[in-house]
Design an enzyme around this catalytic site. Sequence first.
Site, short mmCIF file in Angstrom:
data_model
loop_
_atom_site.label_atom_id
_atom_site.label_comp_id
_atom_site.label_asym_id
_atom_site.label_seq_id
_atom_site.Cartn_x
_atom_site.Cartn_y
_atom_site.Cartn_z
N HIS A 232 -5.37 -6.20 -7.80
CA HIS A 232 -4.52 -5.52 -6.80
C HIS A 232 -3.50 -4.61 -7.50
O HIS A 232 -3.41 -3.42 -7.19
CB HIS A 232 -3.80 -6.57 -5.94
CG HIS A 232 -2.82 -5.99 -4.96
ND1 HIS A 232 -3.03 -6.00 -3.60
CD2 HIS A 232 -1.62 -5.39 -5.15
CE1 HIS A 232 -2.00 -5.41 -3.00
NE2 HIS A 232 -1.13 -5.04 -3.92
N GLU A 233 -2.75 -5.18 -8.43
CA GLU A 233 -1.68 -4.40 -9.07
C GLU A 233 -2.23 -3.23 -9.86
O GLU A 233 -1.71 -2.11 -9.78
CB GLU A 233 -0.83 -5.30 -9.97
CG GLU A 233 -0.10 -6.42 -9.24
CD GLU A 233 0.72 -5.95 -8.05
OE1 GLU A 233 1.19 -4.80 -8.07
OE2 GLU A 233 0.87 -6.72 -7.10
N HIS B 258 -3.16 -0.18 -7.87
CA HIS B 258 -2.09 0.75 -7.51
C HIS B 258 -2.07 1.91 -8.51
O HIS B 258 -1.73 3.04 -8.15
CB HIS B 258 -0.73 0.04 -7.50
CG HIS B 258 -0.46 -0.71 -6.22
ND1 HIS B 258 -0.53 -0.10 -4.98
CD2 HIS B 258 -0.14 -2.01 -5.98
CE1 HIS B 258 -0.25 -0.99 -4.04
NE2 HIS B 258 -0.02 -2.17 -4.62
N GLU C 37 -1.72 0.07 0.02
CA GLU C 37 -1.71 -1.39 -0.11
C GLU C 37 -3.11 -1.98 0.09
O GLU C 37 -3.56 -2.84 -0.66
CB GLU C 37 -0.77 -2.01 0.93
CG GLU C 37 0.52 -2.52 0.39
CD GLU C 37 0.36 -3.38 -0.84
OE1 GLU C 37 -0.26 -4.46 -0.74
OE2 GLU C 37 0.85 -2.99 -1.90
N HIS D 85 2.61 -3.75 3.67
CA HIS D 85 1.92 -5.03 3.56
C HIS D 85 1.56 -5.61 4.93
O HIS D 85 0.69 -6.47 5.03
CB HIS D 85 2.78 -6.06 2.83
CG HIS D 85 3.06 -5.71 1.41
ND1 HIS D 85 4.17 -5.03 1.02
CD2 HIS D 85 2.34 -5.92 0.29
CE1 HIS D 85 4.15 -4.85 -0.29
NE2 HIS D 85 3.05 -5.37 -0.77
ZN LIG Z 1 0.53 -3.93 -3.63
#
Ligand SMILES: [Zn+2]
Length: 301
Positions: free
Chosen positions: A126-127, A130, A150, A224
């Site tokens: 996930h990170e 980005h 997101e 989110h």
């Molecule tokens: Zn995120």
Amino acid sequence: MIHSHEEQLSCRKILVRSEAGKGDRLIFDDGNQWQLSTTPIRGEDDPPTSLKNANLAYDGLGATRDFYRDVLGRDSLDNAGLTLQAQVNFGTQFDNAFWDGTEMVFGNGDDTIFKDFTGDVDVIGHELSHGVTQFTAGLLYTDQPGALNEATSDIFGACVEQFKDNLNAGTFNWLIGEDVMADGLYGEAIRSMKNPGTAYDDPVLGKDPQAANMAQYVPGGDPHINSGIINRVFYLIATDLGTFPAAKLWYATLQKLWPTADFAAAADVCAQMARILARDDVIERQGAQTVRAAFHDVGII
Ligand SMILES: [Zn+2]
């Protein structure tokens, strides 16, 4: 928590290597300070360190890099072999993990809500994703573009976990972060892509507020919250086309989107990309119908 690793490190010979432009990994230990370390403790091909979370970060960065390379044909986050850097043990009881625009930062968690954030590869995927969004669509982190940003991270995070653990759309649980929940919250997760809004409901966290469709959309809301709508879209597409074909489709879509793109634009571009990828035999022929049905299911089109 007791952190004796600095002592252990001082009597250990560490060989830290990384070459620019090769997607090599570099892991740093912040030693529970609120600042980022500049002295790496593990580089590419170095043996494991005595820090479990540093090794988990190293492995998670590798799984993410390999997923992007093997499934999507992307050379690291910037498609030019960017060195993958991660900081572990950031701060004390820091209850989050983040991409700071250059590298990944992991907290240890407070052991009430979360535990060490290196513990779940979908969080790592996930990170780092980005970073991919930053280098491609550059989606702004506000309202619908922010929710697309997101969701893209959850989407590729989920794909990385399926890639690493040899799972597919039918066998993956479509939960994000279930392995970083503190022991008292065992069984809960941060988000559910299959059923947004059902990831948790307990006295510590309260109830999961994520939106699952446009009826629950919060105008101008936290990315989110609204990302649940797009997460659900991807779950539906992946269930029909398979996770990796769906990942290729979302990746093609991401490269055509722009910083202010909204949900309707994503639906449009995604269907357009589905026709192109179907023609090229990357996804099944009914891909565009699958895409439209998924975006229709959540009330976007
Ligand atoms: Zn995120």
